[in-house]
Design a protein around this motif. Structure first.
Motif, PDB file in Angstrom:
ATOM      1  N   ARG A 162     -11.950  -1.940   0.723  1.00 52.29           N
ATOM      2  CA  ARG A 162     -10.873  -2.762   1.107  1.00 52.29           C
ATOM      3  C   ARG A 162      -9.630  -2.157   1.231  1.00 52.29           C
ATOM      4  NH1 ARG A 162     -11.235  -8.462  -1.953  1.00 52.29           N
ATOM      5  NH2 ARG A 162     -11.477  -6.853  -3.857  1.00 52.29           N
ATOM      6  N   GLU A 163      -9.497  -1.393   0.110  1.00 45.61           N
ATOM      7  CA  GLU A 163      -8.303  -0.581   0.175  1.00 45.61           C
ATOM      8  C   GLU A 163      -8.329   1.054   0.028  1.00 45.61           C
ATOM      9  OE1 GLU A 163      -5.666   0.085  -2.744  1.00 45.61           O
ATOM     10  OE2 GLU A 163      -3.679  -0.082  -1.683  1.00 45.61           O
TER      11      GLU A 163
ATOM     12  N   TYR B 120       0.065  -6.779  -0.706  1.00 50.30           N
ATOM     13  CA  TYR B 120      -1.344  -7.433  -1.441  1.00 50.30           C
ATOM     14  C   TYR B 120      -0.948  -8.861  -1.713  1.00 50.30           C
ATOM     15  CZ  TYR B 120      -1.460  -2.458  -2.609  1.00 50.30           C
ATOM     16  OH  TYR B 120      -1.460  -0.980  -2.493  1.00 50.30           O
TER      17      TYR B 120
ATOM     18  N   THR C 152      -5.512   1.400   8.999  1.00 44.65           N
ATOM     19  CA  THR C 152      -5.800  -0.133   9.330  1.00 44.65           C
ATOM     20  C   THR C 152      -5.129  -0.400  10.779  1.00 44.65           C
ATOM     21  OG1 THR C 152      -3.831  -0.665   8.280  1.00 44.65           O
ATOM     22  CG2 THR C 152      -5.825  -0.876   7.128  1.00 44.65           C
TER      23      THR C 152
ATOM     24  N   MET D 259       0.894  -4.765   4.900  1.00 42.80           N
ATOM     25  CA  MET D 259      -0.124  -3.989   3.865  1.00 42.80           C
ATOM     26  C   MET D 259       0.554  -4.325   2.638  1.00 42.80           C
ATOM     27  SD  MET D 259      -2.081  -2.312   5.900  1.00 42.80           S
ATOM     28  CE  MET D 259      -2.863  -1.011   4.744  1.00 42.80           C
TER      29      MET D 259
ATOM     30  N   HIS E 296      -6.085   0.771  -8.696  1.00 47.60           N
ATOM     31  CA  HIS E 296      -6.664   1.039  -7.290  1.00 47.60           C
ATOM     32  C   HIS E 296      -8.014   1.747  -7.513  1.00 47.60           C
ATOM     33  CE1 HIS E 296      -2.651   0.493  -5.105  1.00 47.60           C
ATOM     34  NE2 HIS E 296      -2.432   0.880  -6.185  1.00 47.60           N
TER      35      HIS E 296
ATOM     36  N   CYS F  76       0.877  -1.368   0.070  1.00 46.85           N
ATOM     37  CA  CYS F  76       0.010  -0.130  -0.222  1.00 46.85           C
ATOM     38  C   CYS F  76       0.811   1.290  -0.080  1.00 46.85           C
ATOM     39  CB  CYS F  76      -0.873  -0.225   1.116  1.00 46.85           C
ATOM     40  SG  CYS F  76      -1.970   1.286   1.281  1.00 46.85           S
TER      41      CYS F  76
ATOM     42  N   ILE G 214      -7.502  -8.558  -0.760  1.00 46.04           N
ATOM     43  CA  ILE G 214      -6.269  -7.681  -1.086  1.00 46.04           C
ATOM     44  C   ILE G 214      -5.264  -7.969  -0.062  1.00 46.04           C
ATOM     45  CG2 ILE G 214      -5.719  -5.206  -0.962  1.00 46.04           C
ATOM     46  CD1 ILE G 214      -8.310  -4.708  -2.435  1.00 46.04           C
TER      47      ILE G 214
END
Lengths: 306, 306
Positions: free
Chosen positions: A265-266, A141, A132, A139, A260, A50, A301
């Motif tokens: 979710r992200e 993927y 988060t 973080m 993105h 991320c 993710i």
């Protein structure tokens, strides 16, 4: 037959990956590539982990400025340090590239390479993502981690080619991605070998050596790897030239852009404070690059999702 | 039990190599090193192949100047080019480092990376050593080739760390030494990615990026590999800092210096026009580095010997 990519929904993106790997690994086919030439390059920020709301390394810079402030009383009145210490990151970055370089050099240079590795390792052990509250190294993927494993299981050699600092990544890429330090390429500063108290050390100097972004990426690929990749994975215009260089090789190649698109979710963005996906996206359809829609192409993710 | 190093006479040097490999590969021993950390670095000129009477790359430079001269009529009156064209290499190099850089840039820059690879490959196909009349790629030391194989068979990852040009070595190191391009480190010039007639190319620029010699060697090792080697092999003072850096690691390490003592089968010298072995030799006994006496330690020097 177990699915090698369970975090990928069945669809065009997943099928393109499976087809490409079949093409280059099927012996006696016209598209076969010998294992030594199976070089794959991955951008890091926004492609493997991320990058939102800002690069992880930017969080590191700001935390380090705060940690070092007691040794630098002048920073309380000197920009861009004063704004960082007040928590006003927008003002801190208003000075543009010059301000950013000042902040990077103040936090990345002046110590030995061993000391810097320890600083990064210690910081990552406790730092967390603001949304988060997870450690940054969580973080990552999950579909991309599966993809790394899948390619390795077909004798691909994987390199990270990131605009981020080369020595900021190396302390953790082997554990998190299975990518050893000698396969990590990034931006770098100059260093100097010297003998201190009878012990050889390598000291990090406050001067840029190489900026591994945009046109710098294919140049770095040639410089560090010395042969052209057959697969390239990115997520922004900073990866455009790396994708172009990879696609222009003789024989089969795979270009892939992670987009993105998942605000739940992200994060959903083509443009952030840090980078944008614009020219590379426009070029994707002409060049046959795969565009991954994170929301629809990925079942999960992050590994920590329930 | 076949001898893994048949071109090495039984003696202290060979035994030191065998003992070191046994130490770091014996599971559960205190000196065990996991395979991923078994990094070995080798100088090239004078360590893996012949550097006498001058570096192979210097022969390349002079031949290229002659080949390019028809396109540069001004060179017939302009130093250092004029002396090269007259065959007076001593006069050509009298201008010192500045003259050398001019000659290198005139022959190494201005073309794409693919074009340069083709030029090097074509040149090596016909160029020969002035004394033996053998292709330069046959002027490699058979005992060292055996050593590369022996280390690889014990899961060492081998890097070349040479003062020579990185792109001058990559076209042939895989075939001659079994070392792939991504494990070749050397001196380099800047490059630039651009699109020419719709095709992406990487162009070589006439500007030094990194000089991989002396203090530059450990800095390059950290920069390209990102971890400290456990074994280092060199032959001159240009390798001193690489040997120091390797020896200063925690745990077992091997430092080895190849000394040119055989005037019959190769050349006997500690000092040549190109380099000297002086400080590193003096430091060898203090640091426990192995000094190989080519005349007495090697049964064969070149594979073509009868």
């Amino acid at each position: 037959m177990t699915d090698p990519l369970p975090a990928w929904n069945d669809g065009a993106a997943k099928q393109a990956i499976l087809d490409f790997v079949a093409q280059v690994t099927t012996a006696h086919s016209l598209t076969f590539v010998p294992p030594t030439d199976r070089i794959a390059v991955f951008d890091n920020d926004g492609t493997l982990w991320c990058e939102y709301p800002m690069y992880v390394q930017a969080f590191f810079v700001f935390d380090r400025i705060k940690a070092l402030a007691p040794q630098h009383p002048e920073w309380h009145t000197q920009e861009p340090f004063a704004s960082v210490l007040k928590g006003d990151l927008e003002a801190a970055l208003a000075g543009g590239e010059h301000a950013l370089v000042e902040l990077v050099m103040a936090t990345h240079a002046g110590m030995t390479t061993d000391e810097f590795t320890a600083i990064v390792t210690d910081w990552l052990a406790t730092a967390t993502h603001p949304t988060t509250q997870r450690p940054f190294t969580e973080m990552v993927y999950q579909p991309m981690v599966e993809l790394l494993d899948y390619l390795r299981s077909h004798d691909f050699k994987i390199f990270i080619v990131s605009g981020g600092g080369i020595e900021f990544m190396r302390p953790w890429t082997e554990q998190v991605y299975g990518v050893p330090p000698e396969q990590v390429i990034g931006s770098s500063i100059k260093t100097k070998f010297e003998i201190r108290d009878g012990q050889p050390v390598i000291v990090r100097l406050p001067e840029l050596l190489f900026l591994d972004d945009k046109e710098g990426k294919p140049a770095a690929i040639q410089h560090y790897i010395g042969r052209r990749p057959i697969a390239a994975f990115g997520n922004s215009d900073g990866d455009l030239q790396m994708l172009q260089w990879t696609s222009a090789g003789v024989g089969a190649s795979l270009g892939l852009i992670v987009r993105h698109t998942d605000g739940d979710r992200e994060f959903a963005y083509d443009k952030s404070a840090m980078c944008s996906l614009d020219v590379a996206l426009a070029e994707a359809s002409q060049r046959g690059w795969v565009v991954v829609d994170m929301k629809n192409d990925w079942t999960r993710i992050f590994a920590f999702e329930s």
